[in-house]
Design an enzyme around this catalytic site. Structure first.
Site, PDB file in Angstrom:
ATOM      1  N   GLU A 129      -7.676  -4.858  -0.394  1.00 56.94           N
ATOM      2  CA  GLU A 129      -8.220  -5.831  -1.514  1.00 56.94           C
ATOM      3  C   GLU A 129      -8.468  -7.840  -0.967  1.00 56.94           C
ATOM      4  O   GLU A 129      -9.152  -8.245  -1.551  1.00 56.94           O
ATOM      5  CB  GLU A 129      -7.511  -5.313  -2.768  1.00 56.94           C
ATOM      6  CG  GLU A 129      -7.841  -3.697  -2.988  1.00 56.94           C
ATOM      7  CD  GLU A 129      -9.238  -3.804  -3.755  1.00 56.94           C
ATOM      8  OE1 GLU A 129      -9.671  -4.715  -3.756  1.00 56.94           O
ATOM      9  OE2 GLU A 129      -9.115  -2.286  -4.045  1.00 56.94           O
ATOM     10  N   HIS A 155       0.890  -0.947  -0.142  1.00 58.85           N
ATOM     11  CA  HIS A 155       0.430   0.077  -0.412  1.00 58.85           C
ATOM     12  C   HIS A 155       0.692   0.916   0.206  1.00 58.85           C
ATOM     13  O   HIS A 155       1.799   1.168   0.575  1.00 58.85           O
ATOM     14  CB  HIS A 155      -1.000   0.020   1.094  1.00 58.85           C
ATOM     15  CG  HIS A 155      -2.128   0.926   1.544  1.00 58.85           C
ATOM     16  ND1 HIS A 155      -1.930   1.889   1.064  1.00 58.85           N
ATOM     17  CD2 HIS A 155      -3.748   0.264   0.560  1.00 58.85           C
ATOM     18  CE1 HIS A 155      -3.721   2.816   1.335  1.00 58.85           C
ATOM     19  NE2 HIS A 155      -3.771   2.041   1.168  1.00 58.85           N
TER      20      HIS A 155
HETATM   21  N1  ACO Z   1       4.167  -7.366  -4.493  1.00 58.17           N
HETATM   22  C1  ACO Z   1       5.410  -7.611  -4.775  1.00 58.17           C
HETATM   23  N2  ACO Z   1       5.956  -6.811  -4.490  1.00 58.17           N
HETATM   24  C2  ACO Z   1       5.316  -5.293  -4.491  1.00 58.17           C
HETATM   25  C3  ACO Z   1       4.494  -5.546  -4.070  1.00 58.17           C
HETATM   26  C4  ACO Z   1       3.305  -6.534  -3.733  1.00 58.17           C
HETATM   27  N3  ACO Z   1       2.104  -6.413  -4.507  1.00 58.17           N
HETATM   28  N4  ACO Z   1       4.742  -4.048  -4.321  1.00 58.17           N
HETATM   29  C5  ACO Z   1       5.315  -3.804  -3.658  1.00 58.17           C
HETATM   30  N5  ACO Z   1       6.452  -4.002  -3.915  1.00 58.17           N
HETATM   31  C6  ACO Z   1       7.872  -3.757  -4.698  1.00 58.17           C
HETATM   32  C7  ACO Z   1       8.128  -2.965  -5.441  1.00 58.17           C
HETATM   33  O1  ACO Z   1       8.285  -4.122  -6.708  1.00 58.17           O
HETATM   34  C8  ACO Z   1       9.024  -2.668  -5.010  1.00 58.17           C
HETATM   35  O2  ACO Z   1      10.303  -3.065  -5.190  1.00 58.17           O
HETATM   36  P1  ACO Z   1      11.690  -2.373  -5.690  1.00 58.17           P
HETATM   37  O3  ACO Z   1      12.153  -1.655  -4.337  1.00 58.17           O
HETATM   38  O4  ACO Z   1      12.244  -3.761  -6.040  1.00 58.17           O
HETATM   39  O5  ACO Z   1      11.348  -1.635  -7.364  1.00 58.17           O
HETATM   40  C9  ACO Z   1       8.884  -2.248  -3.577  1.00 58.17           C
HETATM   41  O6  ACO Z   1       7.492  -2.892  -3.073  1.00 58.17           O
HETATM   42  C10 ACO Z   1       7.715  -0.191  -3.227  1.00 58.17           C
HETATM   43  O7  ACO Z   1       6.874  -0.737  -4.765  1.00 58.17           O
HETATM   44  P2  ACO Z   1       6.183   0.851  -5.191  1.00 58.17           P
HETATM   45  O8  ACO Z   1       5.359   0.388  -6.505  1.00 58.17           O
HETATM   46  O9  ACO Z   1       7.321   1.775  -4.894  1.00 58.17           O
HETATM   47  O10 ACO Z   1       5.042   0.741  -3.985  1.00 58.17           O
HETATM   48  P3  ACO Z   1       3.743   1.754  -3.338  1.00 58.17           P
HETATM   49  O11 ACO Z   1       3.556   1.814  -2.137  1.00 58.17           O
HETATM   50  O12 ACO Z   1       3.315   2.595  -4.608  1.00 58.17           O
HETATM   51  O13 ACO Z   1       3.114   0.372  -4.325  1.00 58.17           O
HETATM   52  C11 ACO Z   1       0.775  -0.536  -4.339  1.00 58.17           C
HETATM   53  C12 ACO Z   1       1.409   0.713  -3.383  1.00 58.17           C
HETATM   54  C13 ACO Z   1       1.038   0.131  -5.808  1.00 58.17           C
HETATM   55  C14 ACO Z   1      -0.848  -0.731  -4.086  1.00 58.17           C
HETATM   56  C15 ACO Z   1       1.540  -1.371  -4.808  1.00 58.17           C
HETATM   57  O14 ACO Z   1       1.834  -2.375  -3.791  1.00 58.17           O
HETATM   58  C16 ACO Z   1       0.754  -2.701  -5.941  1.00 58.17           C
HETATM   59  O15 ACO Z   1       0.922  -2.836  -6.956  1.00 58.17           O
HETATM   60  N6  ACO Z   1      -0.339  -3.938  -5.129  1.00 58.17           N
HETATM   61  C17 ACO Z   1      -0.528  -5.550  -5.708  1.00 58.17           C
HETATM   62  C18 ACO Z   1      -1.931  -4.395  -6.336  1.00 58.17           C
HETATM   63  C19 ACO Z   1      -2.659  -4.105  -5.548  1.00 58.17           C
HETATM   64  O16 ACO Z   1      -3.008  -5.249  -4.070  1.00 58.17           O
HETATM   65  N7  ACO Z   1      -3.822  -2.861  -5.732  1.00 58.17           N
HETATM   66  C20 ACO Z   1      -4.361  -2.572  -4.500  1.00 58.17           C
HETATM   67  C21 ACO Z   1      -4.544  -1.465  -3.848  1.00 58.17           C
HETATM   68  S1  ACO Z   1      -5.321  -1.491  -2.238  1.00 58.17           S
HETATM   69  C22 ACO Z   1      -6.521   0.031  -3.095  1.00 58.17           C
HETATM   70  O17 ACO Z   1      -6.090   0.931  -3.757  1.00 58.17           O
HETATM   71  C23 ACO Z   1      -8.108   0.170  -2.604  1.00 58.17           C
END
Ligand code: ACO
Length: 371
Positions: A307, A252
């Protein structure tokens, strides 16, 4: 100062909700969400969001009467929904119907009354278009049922049991508000022009539709389906991590600890455990997925987001994935309308600046299009 996507920019002072990503805390009007939803219904929490006080017995009675009356769609809106082709997605139908509802339908109704009617009517719009899409006959609203139970009734034509109603109501209460997310911001920008509430909600629905906001919750269902049995968790997750894929329902932007909504939905899943294999799979898989994420992405603090358990709960009450985002909207409309009311109470039009980064040039023949 320029921040792409307004990331970390404070654009609003609000008394509606606070989100603390470090502590994993969500409060509605200062009250911890867990305390509030444990003891109050959807109707009561919505009233609390709009007014800042909980309804007494007589207020609740009036509120319920108004919500029930608000379920009636104006005839012209019925005709518009029924004229929509079945392949028009639900979010598009909702945006169209709310827009068609129009400000004039409210005559002299004050904005709090409009908020109530729009909240009452959105599930009716969803159910009508959904049943039209399925080629099923329309189920009329039942005035003896609560807001949540009536939604399930109008979708399915079957009176839901208490477990189903409680599960969905927990989700609706937990997702009705979450600070200045994209759709809430869109609603506030629209109302800040002194436009009307239906226009603000139309903007919000259009914004909620996108996959980066409310439009991709069914990914968790796909994940759980792929894992099927507990023995498959490790190979499925490892293969995804090796392909560089994200694990849906984890991570998140704001919460760097457990999402409090996820914690409360997990409690709900555990209390329903035994009702459905999916809930058992989801709760058992969580720990293993978190430890695999820590193995592959150490230090990123990846926990379940709202989610994950929402999908498990929706699946257990047999809510089809195409209804996830519309149902999320039927909850979030409380937050959208509460923010619109707050915006108008001390309004300044949103008008940020942009910086021109193109080239300054003299007008000459290069600008003439060849005919
Ligand atoms: N699975 C695997 N790796 C992940 C995930 C995940 N679900 N989420 C983040 N990471 C990793 C990224 O690959 C990144 O790794 P790196 O440092 O090696 O590049 C690191 O964690 C940070 O990721 P960011 O994208 O910078 O994190 P951010 O906080 O911006 O992302 C997000 C948040 C978009 C929700 C992300 O965690 C994600 O894509 N989750 C999966 C989709 C999801 O569940 N969406 C629903 C969100 S809840 C809502 O909107 C109501």
């Amino acid at each position: 100062m320029f921040q792409k996507g307004l990331k970390d920019v404070i654009a609003v002072h609000t008394k509606i909700a606070s989100v603390d990503g470090e502590k994993g805390e969500l409060r509605y009007r200062g009250v911890s969400i867990g305390d509030l939803i444990a003891t109050h219904s959807f109707e009561e929490v919505a009233y609390f969001m709009w007014t800042g006080v909980l309804p007494g017995e007589s207020e609740l009675c009036i509120l319920n009467e108004k919500l029930i009356a608000g379920r009636e769609l104006p005839l012209h809106v019925v005709k518009i929904i029924d004229a929509l082709p079945a392949d028009i997605p639900l979010m598009d139908a909702m945006r169209t119907a709310i827009s068609a509802y129009g400000h004039l339908a409210f005559k002299d109704e004050i904005i709090e009354g409009q908020a109530l009617v729009l909240t009452a009517v959105l599930p009716v719009i969803i159910a009508r278009h959904y049943r039209n899409q399925q080629g099923q006959s329309i189920v009329e609203a039942d005035p003896t049922l609560s807001h949540t139970a009536n939604y399930l009734w109008m979708l399915t034509g079957v009176i839901p049991n208490d477990v189903q109603v409680e599960a969905l109501e927990t989700y609706l209460k937990l997702t009705m508000e979450h600070g200045l997310n994209a759709s809430t911001f869109a609603a506030r920008v629209t109302i800040s022009t002194e436009s009307d509430l239906t226009s603000a909600i139309t903007s919000a629905i259009g914004t909620m539709k996108g996959p980066l906001h409310g439009g991709a919750p069914s990914g968790v269902i796909d994940l759980l389906e792929e894992m099927e049995t507990l023995g498959n968790i490790r190979p499925v997750i490892e293969a995804k991590m090796k392909r560089g894929e994200r694990i849906m329902g984890f991570g998140h932007r704001i919460y760097k600890t457990e999402d409090p909504r996820s914690v409360l939905l997990r409690d709900k899943c555990i209390s329903m455990s035994g009702e459905d294999d999916w809930l058992d799979l989801a709760t058992a898989a969580e720990k293993e997925i978190i430890s695999l994420l820590e193995e592959y992405k150490p230090g990123r603090k990846l926990y379940t987001n709202v989610e994950y358990y929402a999908a498990a709960i929706m699946r257990s009450i047999e809510m089809p994935p195409e209804l996830f985002t519309p149902t999320f909207s039927a909850a979030r409309i409380v937050g959208w309308t509460a923010h619109a009311i707050e915006q108008l109470s001390d309004n300044t039009i949103f008008r940020p600046q942009s910086v021109f980064v193109g080239e300054m040039v003299v007008l000459d023949e290069r600008f003439h299009v060849e005919r």
